[in-house]
Scaffold this motif. Structure first.
Motif, mmCIF file in Angstrom:
data_model
loop_
_atom_site.group_PDB
_atom_site.id
_atom_site.type_symbol
_atom_site.label_atom_id
_atom_site.label_comp_id
_atom_site.label_asym_id
_atom_site.label_seq_id
_atom_site.Cartn_x
_atom_site.Cartn_y
_atom_site.Cartn_z
ATOM 1 N N SER A 21 0.831 -1.210 0.000
ATOM 2 C CA SER A 21 0.000 0.000 0.000
ATOM 3 C C SER A 21 0.863 1.256 0.000
ATOM 4 N N SER A 61 3.424 1.858 -1.660
ATOM 5 C CA SER A 61 3.910 2.200 -3.003
ATOM 6 C C SER A 61 2.944 3.114 -3.739
ATOM 7 N N LYS A 62 1.750 3.277 -3.204
ATOM 8 C CA LYS A 62 0.746 4.136 -3.836
ATOM 9 C C LYS A 62 0.826 5.575 -3.325
#
Length: 525
Positions: free
Chosen positions: A234, A236-237
């Motif tokens: 998550s 990486s978003k």
């Protein structure tokens, strides 16, 4: 007093809001089988060691990975928990498979729902540009797998055997002339075999170029399951400015792509202008009849990744073989006696050939035993479950990753620390995947395992036929030091006789003549 009460209410309200947000964040980050509030089903998971809040067992694994020996000890510590062990790794759940039975049932027989790879935003996206086949997810992986199956056809294997025999002559020549660089010769051989197969040419790279290629492979392998972000995808978003880790991994990925491009562009140009020799790239990957659906970038990563992964695993296996020979000299003598019976007639010597393999069961079994004795890949890359699964009384959710614990499987044998090739001599020793998971399993099994097996049989047989191996200093047969460009452990390689040295030089002369002819023909084109 009346003005204080609203102020306190606001503070309490903010505190409550922060608490709610923290609980929500923690719940979001928890693995699916451990969620409190968002749980939709009651899961029943195999047992495992306790971990810390949020991180679970992730810190234990990360700490163990700092040293290969420590990591193997950590994998061994999981065996007492049973055939299947649950580990909570950040937002992800691992079920580690510690027995042949569990791997056979879950990876071998249920491959339809255990074939996927988990999403790894760092190792796959940032380091590999989303294009390294071994860790690509199913939808993108299938096309690369389709074309790579050409490597396994029976007719091609015979052609590859001829290439491997040629390259192993150069290996012997290098051992004879520079025995102190044995480890570098192993890497050159393992890379040159695949370079001929994949690209079509004899390997004409400098030591610096080879060192860079080896560095790429080592960095990629160590990037898998190394970043916390791969366990909390998550994150990486988040906007890029909130991802301070990106710069390091993007730089690594850019370097890898640069090296791949240097090796790829000349081959692509040769195919385009019609001067390229027969190869996997010319006759399969870029051939119009095959209709590879990927773009040029995907073709580059596919070709170069096959060489990088296959070459480095072969290198590590050859180094492990050398360690086995100096640590267990009785096995060396046994293999040499077998080879002498096959290849020595009085004073007449000849090199072992692939056609001799049926007469060399001990050498063939030695390949499997080397891979079992000290696994080069302690944990096979994860297989992700795509459907909820009931198995052995457990109810495991989709999204769980299964990992083959090679160290545990290697210890299922009697006297596992002993090096005994004869344990594999049962008629299936010529098939390195029979009752053995060192090349993975299911549909994700290493596509080039037959090519690798041939390369290993030839190199083991020819090195042992021509050389004696002894330790050149103190050794620890558990410290193989694979992640180094220098000598991993002290070895002395001594040619067995003057006649063996003459045989090598005679065959090397033929090899150099064929290389010169190839280069001359290529220049004429």
């Amino acid at each position: 007093m009346g003005g204080i009460e609203p102020s306190l209410n606001i503070r309490y309200g903010l505190l409550l809001l922060v608490c709610i947000l923290c609980v929500a964040l923690i719940e979001l980050l928890r693995p699916i089988d451990s969620k409190w509030l968002l749980r939709t089903k009651r899961w029943r998971m195999p047992g495992g060691p306790s971990g810390s809040p949020i991180m679970g067992n992730l810190l234990q694994m990360m700490q163990a990975r700092r040293n290969p020996g420590t990591f193997n000890q950590w994998l061994m510590s999981l065996i007492p928990y049973g055939e299947m062990v649950t580990l909570h790794m950040g937002s992800k759940t691992w079920v580690v498979l510690n027995s042949d039975r569990a791997v056979t049932e879950l990876i071998g027989k249920r491959g339809k729902i255990t074939n996927e790879r988990p999403y790894m935003p760092v190792a796959s996206d940032l380091v590999s540009n989303g294009k390294r086949t071994v860790i690509r997810q199913e939808e993108e992986w299938k096309e690369g797998r389709r074309v790579m199956h050409q490597l396994l056809s029976g007719s091609n294997l015979k052609i590859y055997a001829g290439m491997q025999e040629l390259e192993s002559i150069d290996l012997l020549r290098l051992y004879l002339r520079q025995p102190e660089l044995w480890f570098a010769h192993n890497f050159r051989y393992s890379t040159s075999v695949l370079y001929r197969i994949v690209m079509g040419y004899p390997l004409n790279k400098s030591k610096a170029e080879l060192d860079n290629y080896q560095r790429v492979t080592i960095e990629f392998v160590t990037s898998i399951n190394r970043s916390f972000v791969d366990f909390f995808p998550s994150f990486s978003k988040l906007p890029h400015f909130l991802q301070p880790w990106r710069k390091y991994w993007v730089s690594m990925g850019s370097f890898h792509r640069h090296i791949f491009s240097q090796w790829w562009e000349p081959i692509k140009a040769a195919v385009s202008n019609g001067s390229a020799p027969a190869s996997f790239v010319r006759d399969v990957l870029l051939h119009p009849d095959i209709r590879f659906a990927g773009d040029d970038e995907e073709a580059m990563y596919l070709a170069t990744s096959v060489m990088a992964a296959g070459g480095d695993n072969t290198r590590m296996t050859m180094n492990t073989f050398i360690m086995a020979m100096i640590a267990r000299p009785q096995a060396q003598k046994h293999a040499q006696a077998e080879l002498d019976r096959v290849c020595t007639d009085g004073k007449s010597l000849r090199l072992p050939q692939m056609t001799d393999s049926s007469e060399m069961p001990y050498v063939a079994a030695m390949v499997k035993e080397v891979l079992r004795w000290r696994p080069t890949v302690p944990v096979i890359p994860p297989h992700q479950l795509t459907e909820d699964l009931e198995f052995d009384g457990y109810y495991i959710p989709a999204g769980t990753s299964f990992l083959i614990n090679s160290v545990a499987l290697s210890n299922e044998f009697d006297d596992p620390d002993e090096f005994r090739p004869e344990r594999w001599i049962d008629g299936s020793e010529a098939n390195v995947t029979a009752n053995f998971w060192g090349f993975g399993g299911g549909r994700r099994i290493c596509v080039g395992w037959k090519v690798a097996q041939q390369a290993l049989v030839l190199s083991f047989a020819r090195l042992l036929y021509c050389f004696d191996f002894t330790a050149n200093g103190p050794i620890d047969d558990r410290k193989l030091n694979h992640q180094t460009l220098q000598e991993p452990f002290p070895v002395k390689a001594t040619v067995r006789s003057v006649n063996h040295a003459f045989l090598i030089e005679k065959e090397a002369y033929k090899f150099e003549a064929s290389f010169s002819t190839f280069r001359s023909n290529d220049n004429d084109k």
